[in-house]
Design a protein around this motif. Structure first.
Motif, short mmCIF file in Angstrom:
data_model
loop_
_atom_site.label_atom_id
_atom_site.label_comp_id
_atom_site.label_asym_id
_atom_site.label_seq_id
_atom_site.Cartn_x
_atom_site.Cartn_y
_atom_site.Cartn_z
N TRP A 127 0.83 -1.20 0.00
CA TRP A 127 0.00 0.00 0.00
C TRP A 127 0.87 1.26 0.00
CZ3 TRP A 127 -4.70 0.77 -1.43
CH2 TRP A 127 -5.67 -0.23 -1.30
N GLY A 128 1.95 1.23 0.76
CA GLY A 128 2.84 2.38 0.78
C GLY A 128 3.45 2.66 -0.58
N ALA A 129 3.91 1.61 -1.27
CA ALA A 129 4.54 1.78 -2.58
C ALA A 129 3.53 2.23 -3.63
CB ALA A 129 5.20 0.47 -3.00
N VAL A 130 2.34 1.64 -3.62
CA VAL A 130 1.31 2.01 -4.61
C VAL A 130 0.91 3.48 -4.45
CG1 VAL A 130 -1.11 1.66 -5.21
CG2 VAL A 130 0.42 -0.31 -5.02
N LEU A 131 0.69 3.91 -3.22
CA LEU A 131 0.31 5.31 -3.00
C LEU A 131 1.45 6.25 -3.35
CD1 LEU A 131 -1.74 4.87 0.27
CD2 LEU A 131 -2.62 5.56 -1.96
N ALA A 132 2.69 5.81 -3.14
CA ALA A 132 3.85 6.64 -3.52
C ALA A 132 3.88 6.85 -5.03
CB ALA A 132 5.14 5.97 -3.06
N VAL A 133 3.56 5.81 -5.80
CA VAL A 133 3.53 5.93 -7.25
C VAL A 133 2.48 6.96 -7.68
CG1 VAL A 133 2.98 4.71 -9.39
CG2 VAL A 133 4.43 3.62 -7.68
N GLY A 137 3.53 10.37 -9.46
CA GLY A 137 3.11 10.40 -10.86
C GLY A 137 3.61 9.18 -11.60
N LEU A 138 2.80 8.68 -12.51
CA LEU A 138 3.11 7.47 -13.27
C LEU A 138 4.00 7.77 -14.46
CD1 LEU A 138 -0.56 6.34 -13.12
CD2 LEU A 138 1.27 4.91 -12.21
N SER A 139 4.57 6.72 -15.00
CA SER A 139 5.28 6.84 -16.27
C SER A 139 4.26 6.87 -17.40
CB SER A 139 6.24 5.67 -16.45
OG SER A 139 7.21 5.63 -15.43
N THR A 150 8.36 -1.02 -13.19
CA THR A 150 9.13 -1.53 -12.05
C THR A 150 9.95 -0.41 -11.43
OG1 THR A 150 9.25 -3.70 -13.10
CG2 THR A 150 10.82 -3.25 -11.33
N ALA A 151 10.48 0.47 -12.28
CA ALA A 151 11.26 1.60 -11.77
C ALA A 151 10.40 2.53 -10.90
CB ALA A 151 11.85 2.39 -12.94
N ASP A 152 9.12 2.68 -11.25
CA ASP A 152 8.23 3.51 -10.43
C ASP A 152 8.06 2.90 -9.04
OD1 ASP A 152 7.78 5.35 -12.47
OD2 ASP A 152 6.07 4.22 -13.26
N LEU A 153 7.87 1.59 -8.99
CA LEU A 153 7.61 0.90 -7.73
C LEU A 153 8.86 0.73 -6.87
CD1 LEU A 153 5.18 -1.79 -9.14
CD2 LEU A 153 4.56 0.01 -7.52
N PRO A 156 13.32 5.40 -5.00
CA PRO A 156 13.60 5.65 -3.57
C PRO A 156 12.40 6.22 -2.80
CG PRO A 156 15.47 6.32 -4.90
CD PRO A 156 14.40 5.90 -5.86
N PHE A 157 11.62 7.09 -3.45
CA PHE A 157 10.45 7.64 -2.77
C PHE A 157 9.43 6.54 -2.48
CE2 PHE A 157 6.20 9.79 -3.11
CZ PHE A 157 6.26 10.42 -1.87
N ALA A 158 9.21 5.63 -3.44
CA ALA A 158 8.28 4.52 -3.22
C ALA A 158 8.77 3.60 -2.12
CB ALA A 158 8.09 3.74 -4.52
N LEU A 159 10.07 3.33 -2.08
CA LEU A 159 10.63 2.46 -1.05
C LEU A 159 10.52 3.12 0.33
CD1 LEU A 159 13.83 1.13 -2.88
CD2 LEU A 159 11.61 -0.01 -2.59
N LEU A 160 10.72 4.43 0.38
CA LEU A 160 10.57 5.14 1.65
C LEU A 160 9.12 5.12 2.14
CD1 LEU A 160 12.93 8.22 1.19
CD2 LEU A 160 13.09 6.49 3.00
#
Length: 326
Positions: A127-133, A137-139, A150-153, A156-160
């Motif tokens: 859920w954290g990674a999806v909302l970060a994307v 913003g999407l590609s 995969t790069a979006d998910l 670093p912001f998505a991982l954080l």
């Protein structure tokens, strides 16, 4: 009025994450229980509350379909693989809670005791990674269509954001699971130690996540404002918990999970599905349902109010766990 429906959809998602983060956290913390009675206590803290919490997710999906049908279709298409992963983790988490006691074999129980924390971890981080994307913003592909890569998910912001969701859920779970335990029981001591470690960790992750979000988006002011409120809420939660008011501490501690869907709107405004290039953006005026459909949805509002009061009653009655023997 369009903004009202969009905000209501976000509110339902925020409510789900705030409540379900407790279940995610308790599930991930199951390995802290070294005895069968301890594991039974951990399981009792979320059964049957997790079913009531999932009503918010069902309401979120239903209202998303009714009020923003084009947005739901685009969202599920773009995020089909992450959503499929979340669904699988959701089914496995629920199965672990229900099926663990269905067979007396020790191997059977150990298997589900492994599935529960892993599935809970995937749910919180996912859920954290999806909302970060969605915040960042999407590609977009060569045809100007939005897509999640995969790069979006793994940005670093998505991982954080994933780490933030995991840490927030763990802290909520450690607070809630300690309820009903004897003051000096080994499990309560371990949970208390975990809470004390997670509080500063969560505060650091909030600062790092906002800093990364400010660099990755154009909404640095909104990011900072939400972050200040979330940091203040977590700090106050820690102070309140020290006085023994766990219920209020849990309410304040939910701020980081609520902040994630709030940041989606704060970063993108009325662009409900944003891409970094601007190609393939979906704005609210295009995504909203027709007036006739929205007029029918007005009848749902009293039901949502009833759900809120029902949830309060449910937690008042069932959010109590019997103490373990010392």
């Amino acid at each position: 009025m369009d903004v009202f429906w969009y905000a209501l959809v976000g509110l339902l998602l925020a409510g789900y994450l705030a409540l379900e983060s407790i279940d995610f956290g308790v599930g991930m913390l199951l390995p802290l229980a070294e005895t069968e009675s301890g594991r039974a206590h951990m399981r009792r803290t979320v059964v049957p509350l997790f079913l009531a919490n999932e009503v918010w997710l069902v309401a979120f999906v239903g209202l998303l379909f009714g009020a923003l049908p084009l947005f739901e279709g685009e969202l599920l298409h773009v995020l089909r693989l992450p959503v499929l992963g979340l669904l699988c983790a959701w089914f496995l988490r629920d199965a672990a809670l229900w099926f663990r006691t269905a067979h007396p074999g020790s191997g059977w129980r150990r298997s589900w005791d492994t599935v529960l924390p892993v599935a809970s971890l995937v749910l919180a981080a996912g859920w954290g990674a999806v909302l970060a994307v969605l915040i960042r913003g999407l590609s977009s592909d060569g045809n100007g269509q939005a897509l999640a890569t995969t790069a979006d998910l793994t940005h670093p912001f998505a991982l954080l954001c994933a780490a933030l969701a995991v840490a927030a859920s763990l802290r909520q779970g450690s607070l809630f699971a300690a309820l009903g335990l004897p003051e000096r029981s080994a499990l309560r001591v371990r949970l208390g130690r975990t809470t004390r470690i997670l509080t500063p960790t969560l505060l650091v992750l909030l600062v790092l996540t906002v800093a990364a979000g400010a660099l990755a988006t154009d909404a640095s002011v909104a990011m900072a404002a939400v972050a200040v409120l979330a940091v203040a809420a977590v700090y106050c939660s820690d102070r309140v918990q020290a006085t023994g008011r766990t219920g209020l501490a849990l309410l304040l501690g939910a701020a980081p999970m609520v902040a994630l869907p709030v940041l989606v709107g704060a970063a993108n405004g009325t662009t409900v599905l944003a891409t970094r290039s601007g190609e393939g953006d979906l704005v609210l005026s295009r995504a909203i349902a027709d007036p006739a459909s929205l007029s029918l949805l007005v009848t749902v509002l009293p039901v949502l109010v009833a759900v809120v009061f029902g949830q309060l009653w449910f937690w008042r009655v069932f959010a109590r766990t019997s103490p373990l023997p010392t």
